[in-house]
Design a protein around this motif. Sequence first.
Motif, PDB file in Angstrom:
ATOM      1  N   SER B 133       0.822  -1.205   0.000  1.00 41.94           N
ATOM      2  CA  SER B 133       0.000   0.000   0.000  1.00 41.94           C
ATOM      3  C   SER B 133       0.855   1.254   0.000  1.00 41.94           C
ATOM      4  N   SER B 134       2.155   1.115  -0.292  1.00 45.62           N
ATOM      5  CA  SER B 134       3.041   2.280  -0.219  1.00 45.62           C
ATOM      6  C   SER B 134       4.057   2.326  -1.348  1.00 45.62           C
ATOM      7  N   GLY B 154       1.393   5.836  -2.175  1.00 44.83           N
ATOM      8  CA  GLY B 154       0.382   4.785  -2.072  1.00 44.83           C
ATOM      9  C   GLY B 154       0.767   3.632  -2.978  1.00 44.83           C
ATOM     10  N   GLN B 183      -6.401   3.797  -3.730  1.00 41.58           N
ATOM     11  CA  GLN B 183      -5.608   4.360  -2.632  1.00 41.58           C
ATOM     12  C   GLN B 183      -4.483   5.256  -3.163  1.00 41.58           C
ATOM     13  N   LEU B 187      -3.988   9.357  -2.655  1.00 41.85           N
ATOM     14  CA  LEU B 187      -2.775   9.917  -2.057  1.00 41.85           C
ATOM     15  C   LEU B 187      -2.012  10.828  -3.024  1.00 41.85           C
ATOM     16  N   THR B 407      -9.246   6.842   1.821  1.00 40.78           N
ATOM     17  CA  THR B 407      -8.245   6.352   2.773  1.00 40.78           C
ATOM     18  C   THR B 407      -8.460   7.052   4.121  1.00 40.78           C
ATOM     19  N   THR B 409      -6.147   8.258   6.021  1.00 37.70           N
ATOM     20  CA  THR B 409      -5.142   9.309   6.222  1.00 37.70           C
ATOM     21  C   THR B 409      -4.649   9.802   4.866  1.00 37.70           C
ATOM     22  N   LYS B 417       5.937   2.853   7.962  1.00 40.33           N
ATOM     23  CA  LYS B 417       5.077   1.700   8.283  1.00 40.33           C
ATOM     24  C   LYS B 417       5.626   0.384   7.747  1.00 40.33           C
ATOM     25  N   GLU B 423      -0.346  -2.197  10.582  1.00 41.47           N
ATOM     26  CA  GLU B 423      -0.606  -0.778  10.335  1.00 41.47           C
ATOM     27  C   GLU B 423      -0.672  -0.482   8.838  1.00 41.47           C
ATOM     28  N   MET B 424       0.198  -1.140   8.083  1.00 40.66           N
ATOM     29  CA  MET B 424       0.174  -0.970   6.624  1.00 40.66           C
ATOM     30  C   MET B 424      -1.157  -1.463   6.070  1.00 40.66           C
ATOM     31  N   ASN B 427      -4.395   0.790   5.939  1.00 40.58           N
ATOM     32  CA  ASN B 427      -4.600   1.779   4.878  1.00 40.58           C
ATOM     33  C   ASN B 427      -5.726   1.407   3.944  1.00 40.58           C
ATOM     34  N   ASP B 428      -5.982   0.110   3.850  1.00 40.61           N
ATOM     35  CA  ASP B 428      -6.904  -0.395   2.837  1.00 40.61           C
ATOM     36  C   ASP B 428      -8.317  -0.603   3.374  1.00 40.61           C
TER      37      ASP B 428
END
Lengths: 107, 489
Positions: B133-134, B154, B183, B187, B407, B409, B417, B423-424, B427-428
């Motif tokens: 997700s990043s 994202g 996502q 972002l 999302t 955030t 993350k 935590e990752m 995001n989803d």
Amino acid sequence: MEISKEDVIHVAELARVQLTDSEATKLQQDLSLIFGHFESLNEVDTSNVNPTLHASGAQIVLARHDLEESHQNLRQDEIRSPLSPNQVLLNAPRTEDGFIRIKGVLD
Amino acid sequence: MMAGLDIGSSAAQHATNFRSNTYTPTDLFKAVSAKITIQNKNLNAFISITDEEALKAAEVATQRIKSGENGSLLGIPIAVKDLLSTAGQRTTAGSKMLENFIPVQDSTVVQKLKDSGLVIVGKTNLDEFAMGSSNEYSAYGPVHNPWDLSKVPGGSSGGSAATVAARGVPLSIGTDTGGSIRQPAALCGVMGLKPTYGRVSRFGVVAFASSLDQVGPFSRDANDMADLLQVIAGHDEKDSTSSLEPVPDFKSTFNRGFDGIKIGIPSELLQEGVEDDVLESFEHAIDEFESRGAIINRDISIPSIKAALPVYYLIAPSEASANLARYDGVKYGFSVLDGKNAEEVMSASRGMAFGPEVKRRIMIGTYALSAGYYDAYYLKAQKVRTVIQEEFHTALNEVDTIFTPTTPTTAFELDSKINNPIEMYLNDLFTLPANIVGLPALSTPCGFSGDLPIGLQMIGKAFRETDLLGYTHAYQSVTDWHKSEPTDR
């Protein structure tokens, strides 16, 4: 939920993924944490629920009545030209005389 | 730069300028190629920039336009996620495993892009095998967010989102298994659409989770997005899960306005963990719709929606562990040359070429599917999936569409993350449900927190992408969020 390091090593063998010792240690922690979160699924009552078999629920390729009605998603049964042997072997790491070469399967 | 040529124009504007002979697809391609090459030093949005083949495609498009051919996207530059096979062009899936993989066939979507005369300028960076997700899990380095280079774009389609946001190309293609289009769109401040499961062919797309994967477009506005979806949608006999549902005119609802749109908001989702600025922009967007005639219903409920996260993180890794079994170091892909037998070569090749997140998911999936655990995890998840589907079905009987923030955030710091999978995965939270139930969903820009964009997600009824594009077109005609662009990167 506690997953042991032995479990991790066993599953890695099933998955044919060689892990370093530090990877196995990290995965033991991650998997214990992640599978712990999965426990929340038990809060949803599924006693009279069927599992999902298809994402949109609508179309299943092989249902017989569908086939008769619309031919569904199946194409006509006719011969098409497949990829050539050269194309198939193009990305193989080791080839010999038109074959893929691998290490022995039996010791 | 040629007079009249603004690389950052919409696809529709470029098409108009081609027709008025202000510049040609070849001129545009050369400008785009130079720009994305320079931008790539900062953004790392592309794994490959496909100059030679793209120049030829641009020249062909230039001739086709000269000969009077129509076609809304003829000659328009586009970037394609490096998960879609391109014949003769390396396709890495963001993995060391496929570092030298040259497909012999085009994916159906790529074939359709080429047939419609789009010019594929490069293959975009992504999280390895679309898992992330990043975009930090790419074997080719992270992509940077064009709005703030210290932030993630994202993922997993981070490169496709970043290059459209940075005005490198007007359009790109991504894939979305749990939010991987929407996502990063949110972002990076662009539009992204996950079509209904089955709307777009998956043939030739490197498989991640086959019951969830779907290919979709990125653009900056609804008009360009409708044009691109028109090109890629439709049944494909090479993908038996692609739908026979007729493909509508995706702009047919562009004049519908706001009147009477029934919008549902699942309040249970907004209770915790959503940043204040995100919530505020979301509420402003709702006000825009309501003040112009939409009907807001805050009483709809999807009681089991929070179970979407564990359902997804069981089903997706389970399917992934099966799909990724094909990388055996034998037929194609990375292979160690030494080992005492075939099995050792296989395990060592996979151990060396897969990155940490891919290994983690293979392990989750293999464990969940292994003897003694199947009923407790995989089967249970598939049953809860049915429950969530029924709840969405009930909700969408009451309303036309469900709105959420895309999302919780805005874009987060690189490295913040990467060592914390839970935590990752959070995001989803808002994007996963649409994949689990197979429904179409899109994200469009709806505000900022400081310099960082915020996305509005709309989830629609099955095969009603047209509705969502109509709502977005209406929203974009009274707001300017989608026009904001980062300072030149």
